[in-house]
Scaffold this motif. Structure first.
Motif, PDB file in Angstrom:
ATOM      1  N   ALA A  61       0.830  -1.206   0.000  1.00  0.00           N
ATOM      2  CA  ALA A  61       0.000   0.000   0.000  1.00  0.00           C
ATOM      3  C   ALA A  61       0.865   1.256   0.000  1.00  0.00           C
ATOM      4  N   GLY A  62       1.954   1.228   0.787  1.00  0.00           N
ATOM      5  CA  GLY A  62       2.854   2.375   0.813  1.00  0.00           C
ATOM      6  C   GLY A  62       3.486   2.645  -0.538  1.00  0.00           C
ATOM      7  N   LEU A  63       3.922   1.567  -1.215  1.00  0.00           N
ATOM      8  CA  LEU A  63       4.500   1.716  -2.542  1.00  0.00           C
ATOM      9  C   LEU A  63       3.475   2.260  -3.529  1.00  0.00           C
ATOM     10  N   LEU A  64       2.254   1.734  -3.464  1.00  0.00           N
ATOM     11  CA  LEU A  64       1.215   2.180  -4.390  1.00  0.00           C
ATOM     12  C   LEU A  64       0.834   3.634  -4.152  1.00  0.00           C
ATOM     13  N   VAL A  65       0.768   4.036  -2.882  1.00  0.00           N
ATOM     14  CA  VAL A  65       0.462   5.447  -2.585  1.00  0.00           C
ATOM     15  C   VAL A  65       1.550   6.354  -3.146  1.00  0.00           C
ATOM     16  N   ALA A  66       2.828   5.962  -2.916  1.00  0.00           N
ATOM     17  CA  ALA A  66       3.935   6.769  -3.429  1.00  0.00           C
ATOM     18  C   ALA A  66       3.907   6.840  -4.951  1.00  0.00           C
ATOM     19  N   SER A  67       3.657   5.686  -5.587  1.00  0.00           N
ATOM     20  CA  SER A  67       3.646   5.665  -7.051  1.00  0.00           C
ATOM     21  C   SER A  67       2.466   6.449  -7.604  1.00  0.00           C
ATOM     22  N   ARG A  68       1.304   6.288  -6.974  1.00  0.00           N
ATOM     23  CA  ARG A  68       0.140   7.014  -7.470  1.00  0.00           C
ATOM     24  C   ARG A  68       0.303   8.515  -7.234  1.00  0.00           C
ATOM     25  N   LEU A  69       1.018   8.873  -6.168  1.00  0.00           N
ATOM     26  CA  LEU A  69       1.311  10.289  -5.950  1.00  0.00           C
ATOM     27  C   LEU A  69       2.108  10.844  -7.127  1.00  0.00           C
ATOM     28  N   ILE A  70       3.053  10.050  -7.611  1.00  0.00           N
ATOM     29  CA  ILE A  70       3.858  10.477  -8.762  1.00  0.00           C
ATOM     30  C   ILE A  70       2.988  10.589 -10.008  1.00  0.00           C
ATOM     31  N   THR A  71       2.188   9.539 -10.279  1.00  0.00           N
ATOM     32  CA  THR A  71       1.373   9.557 -11.496  1.00  0.00           C
ATOM     33  C   THR A  71       0.301  10.638 -11.440  1.00  0.00           C
ATOM     34  N   ARG A  72      -0.260  10.885 -10.248  1.00  0.00           N
ATOM     35  CA  ARG A  72      -1.261  11.940 -10.149  1.00  0.00           C
ATOM     36  C   ARG A  72      -0.630  13.323 -10.224  1.00  0.00           C
ATOM     37  N   ILE A 118       1.749  13.875 -12.277  1.00  0.00           N
ATOM     38  CA  ILE A 118       1.806  14.000 -13.734  1.00  0.00           C
ATOM     39  C   ILE A 118       0.436  14.418 -14.267  1.00  0.00           C
ATOM     40  N   ASP A 119      -0.631  13.778 -13.740  1.00  0.00           N
ATOM     41  CA  ASP A 119      -1.991  14.154 -14.141  1.00  0.00           C
ATOM     42  C   ASP A 119      -2.269  15.621 -13.832  1.00  0.00           C
ATOM     43  N   LEU A 120      -1.822  16.063 -12.652  1.00  0.00           N
ATOM     44  CA  LEU A 120      -2.070  17.444 -12.253  1.00  0.00           C
ATOM     45  C   LEU A 120      -1.330  18.419 -13.172  1.00  0.00           C
ATOM     46  N   ILE A 121      -0.106  18.058 -13.545  1.00  0.00           N
ATOM     47  CA  ILE A 121       0.638  18.891 -14.492  1.00  0.00           C
ATOM     48  C   ILE A 121      -0.101  18.946 -15.822  1.00  0.00           C
ATOM     49  N   THR A 122      -0.597  17.776 -16.265  1.00  0.00           N
ATOM     50  CA  THR A 122      -1.347  17.723 -17.527  1.00  0.00           C
ATOM     51  C   THR A 122      -2.595  18.591 -17.447  1.00  0.00           C
ATOM     52  N   LEU A 123      -3.360  18.436 -16.345  1.00  0.00           N
ATOM     53  CA  LEU A 123      -4.568  19.246 -16.178  1.00  0.00           C
ATOM     54  C   LEU A 123      -4.250  20.731 -16.141  1.00  0.00           C
ATOM     55  N   SER A 124      -3.158  21.071 -15.449  1.00  0.00           N
ATOM     56  CA  SER A 124      -2.772  22.478 -15.326  1.00  0.00           C
ATOM     57  C   SER A 124      -2.454  23.070 -16.689  1.00  0.00           C
ATOM     58  N   LEU A 125      -1.666  22.355 -17.483  1.00  0.00           N
ATOM     59  CA  LEU A 125      -1.286  22.864 -18.794  1.00  0.00           C
ATOM     60  C   LEU A 125      -2.478  22.907 -19.747  1.00  0.00           C
ATOM     61  N   LEU A 126      -3.284  21.837 -19.747  1.00  0.00           N
ATOM     62  CA  LEU A 126      -4.461  21.823 -20.617  1.00  0.00           C
ATOM     63  C   LEU A 126      -5.481  22.866 -20.178  1.00  0.00           C
ATOM     64  N   GLY A 127      -5.605  23.068 -18.848  1.00  0.00           N
ATOM     65  CA  GLY A 127      -6.537  24.072 -18.354  1.00  0.00           C
ATOM     66  C   GLY A 127      -6.176  25.473 -18.810  1.00  0.00           C
ATOM     67  N   ARG A 128      -4.881  25.712 -19.028  1.00  0.00           N
ATOM     68  CA  ARG A 128      -4.439  27.026 -19.483  1.00  0.00           C
ATOM     69  C   ARG A 128      -4.507  27.150 -21.005  1.00  0.00           C
ATOM     70  N   LEU A 129      -4.393  26.017 -21.709  1.00  0.00           N
ATOM     71  CA  LEU A 129      -4.388  26.038 -23.161  1.00  0.00           C
ATOM     72  C   LEU A 129      -5.787  25.889 -23.765  1.00  0.00           C
ATOM     73  N   LEU A 130      -6.706  25.260 -23.000  1.00  0.00           N
ATOM     74  CA  LEU A 130      -8.050  25.009 -23.506  1.00  0.00           C
ATOM     75  C   LEU A 130      -9.075  25.756 -22.657  1.00  0.00           C
ATOM     76  N   THR A 131     -10.351  25.655 -23.026  1.00  0.00           N
ATOM     77  CA  THR A 131     -11.427  26.375 -22.343  1.00  0.00           C
ATOM     78  C   THR A 131     -12.336  25.399 -21.585  1.00  0.00           C
ATOM     79  N   PRO A 132     -13.143  25.889 -20.625  1.00  0.00           N
ATOM     80  CA  PRO A 132     -14.110  25.005 -19.960  1.00  0.00           C
ATOM     81  C   PRO A 132     -15.062  24.335 -20.940  1.00  0.00           C
TER      82      PRO A 132
END
Length: 501
Positions: A19-30, A32-46
């Motif tokens: 569980a600890g490994l999965l939390v750490a790994s998902r923190l990394i992947t999320r 990445i998701d947050l970076i993707t959302l942040s960039l797309l949120g600035r480049l695209l519209t609601p």
């Protein structure tokens, strides 16, 4: 008795470490998701996000109808053979073909229903994402059986990075909502291809071992269908009764609010089906394991969700920009509405380990029947705000029904399923009182650097207050067995292993 205790330790330790490994790994992947959302949120519209939200809601429901959790079924087979893997791959291939045919057929009538021709191509294209998800190497379940999730972590990270690169490049070059679609497809496609490289498997079409999975798969499919309706019905109704802009804001808020559960709660749950299966013949140990896992999830998840609710405004303005600031109150309310589910989060792995997947269906169905009529009225009268309010009301109802199911399964009284977490609840309240004034002052802070600095300081203060409060209450309570003891043991083990290196 000594042998029993000895045998219990490895299971609990492996589950906690996994569980600890999965939390750490998902923190990394999320992240990445947050970076993707942040960039797309600035480049695209609601509005762009709103169009994709309608298409994705359709895809999620169709995928649930065709859902065959063959990987979970494989894990439950004690000694899988090549025939089991061949059956799993064949079923996945048949599912992919059927899913693509259904999605393509639905694309035109859905576009007509929502009066939006863009949905025809978008729905057909997005259907490839769940289709290829079924075509990965079935031998990947070997590492899951051993509770060794490192290969899974690597595959998910590779998929997310590919999605980040492709979606941002397309959004930058075209400014089109197709960037979101390409990113959505890239992740499962990358994982499927990489899984065959990492876990060599020569496909052979066969249904020789179908009887091994049929009962489990049947009930899981029904549960997934009703569950998908529960997850997506608010977005489908909003797409028909509200503007694409409001739907895009609602979808983005929902994605942000669910990030903590995807990073933490889901990863804590992943090893539980295996762990519960190993002790399912011992009711006393099973009940203790359920209580311990629930305590861990509440102890870790509660402060994170409260923190997100408190810090939503400055966090959204930092990550997505000022144009998304209007969704901060929605994110706050949605984050709080997830809290009731923490108290019953281990119920699904528990019932699966006991081969009682069918018991999940009444819970999912009661949720759908409860929310559907009220949701229609709420959206009709109040629009997006009505859909948001329904999240909390439904969450409390489902938690109450789930607690009743847990009581019937392991004999743990419903009121105790809340009362036993009193230390975590009190510590969360103290944390809120400490940081709320600081975060409230950030709502109108115009300087980005100053806002970011103060936000980091508030997060550190919140973590310190919560940790001290939880440990102090635990000591005053006489150091009972619970989440605090498990977390301290994990920290000690990590420190010892670090020193030895």
């Amino acid at each position: 008795m000594g042998a029993e205790v000895h045998s219990e330790a490895p299971v609990g330790t492996r589950a906690a470490a996994s569980a600890g490994l999965l939390v750490a790994s998902r923190l990394i992947t999320r992240c990445i998701d947050l970076i993707t959302l942040s960039l797309l949120g600035r480049l695209l519209t609601p509005t762009d996000f709103g169009v994709v939200a309608i298409a994705m809601s359709v895809i999620v429901i169709v995928e649930a109808v065709m859902e065959i959790p063959i990987g979970v079924a494989l894990i439950r087979v004690r000694d899988p053979t090549k025939r089991h893997y061949d059956t799993a791959f064949t079923v996945g291939l048949l599912r992919s073909c059927a899913l693509m045919a259904i999605v393509t057929a639905l694309s035109w009538p859905i576009a007509e229903l929502y009066k939006d021709e863009r949905l025809i191509g978008l729905i057909a294209a997005l259907g490839t994402a769940p289709a290829v998800r079924s075509l990965g190497s079935p031998r990947i379940t070997e590492c899951t059986r051993r509770m060794d999730y490192r290969p899974v972590v690597f595959l998910e990270a590779a998929g997310k990075l590919m999605s980040l690169v492709l979606s941002v490049v397309i959004a930058w070059c075209t400014g089109s909502y197709w960037a979101i679609a390409v990113g959505t497809i890239a992740t499962p496609l990358t994982i499927a291809v990489a899984s065959h490289i990492a876990f060599r498997y020569r496909p052979r079409l066969s249904l020789a071992e179908w009887n091994e999975f049929s009962a489990f798969v049947r009930w899981s499919t029904i549960n997934q269908l009703v569950g998908a309706m529960n997850w997506q019905i608010d977005q489908l109704i909003l797409g028909r009764m509200a503007s694409r802009q409001d739907l895009g804001r609602f979808s983005m808020a929902s994605n942000l609010a669910s990030l903590p559960t995807q990073v933490i709660v889901v990863q804590l749950l992943n090893p539980l089906t295996v762990a519960f299966s190993l002790i399912r013949d011992n009711p006393v140990r099973l009940k203790d394991a359920y209580r311990a896992s629930a305590a861990m999830i509440v102890c870790v998840g509660l402060p994170v969700l409260i923190g997100l609710a408190l810090a939503a405004d400055p966090l959204i303005r930092l990550v997505l920009g000022e144009k998304w600031g209007v969704i901060s109150s929605i994110v706050s309310f949605m984050a709080l509405s997830i809290i009731p589910s923490l108290f019953v989060a281990p119920l699904s792995p528990l019932l699966m380990s006991l081969n009682r997947t069918h018991a999940l269906f009444p819970i999912a169905l009661s949720e759908l029947l409860f929310k559907m009529p009220i949701l229609l009225v709420a959206i009709w009268l109040f629009g997006m705000e009505g859909a948001v309010a329904m999240r909390m009301l439904t969450a409390v109802f489902v938690a109450a029904v789930s607690m009743r199911a847990a009581q019937q399964t392991i004999g743990w009284a419903a009121w105790k399923q809340v009362a036993e977490h009193w230390r975590t609840i009190v510590a969360g309240a103290l944390m809120t009182a400490a940081v709320h004034p600081l975060l409230r002052d950030l709502e109108h802070e115009p300087k980005i650097i100053l806002m970011a600095t103060n936000l980091v300081g508030a997060v550190l203060l919140a973590g310190a207050v919560y940790t001290v409060a939880v440990l102090t209450l635990w000591l005053l309570a006489g150091r009972p067995a619970g989440a605090e003891a498990k977390i301290l043991n994990l920290v000690r083990s990590f420190i010892r292993s670090f020193i030895r290196r």
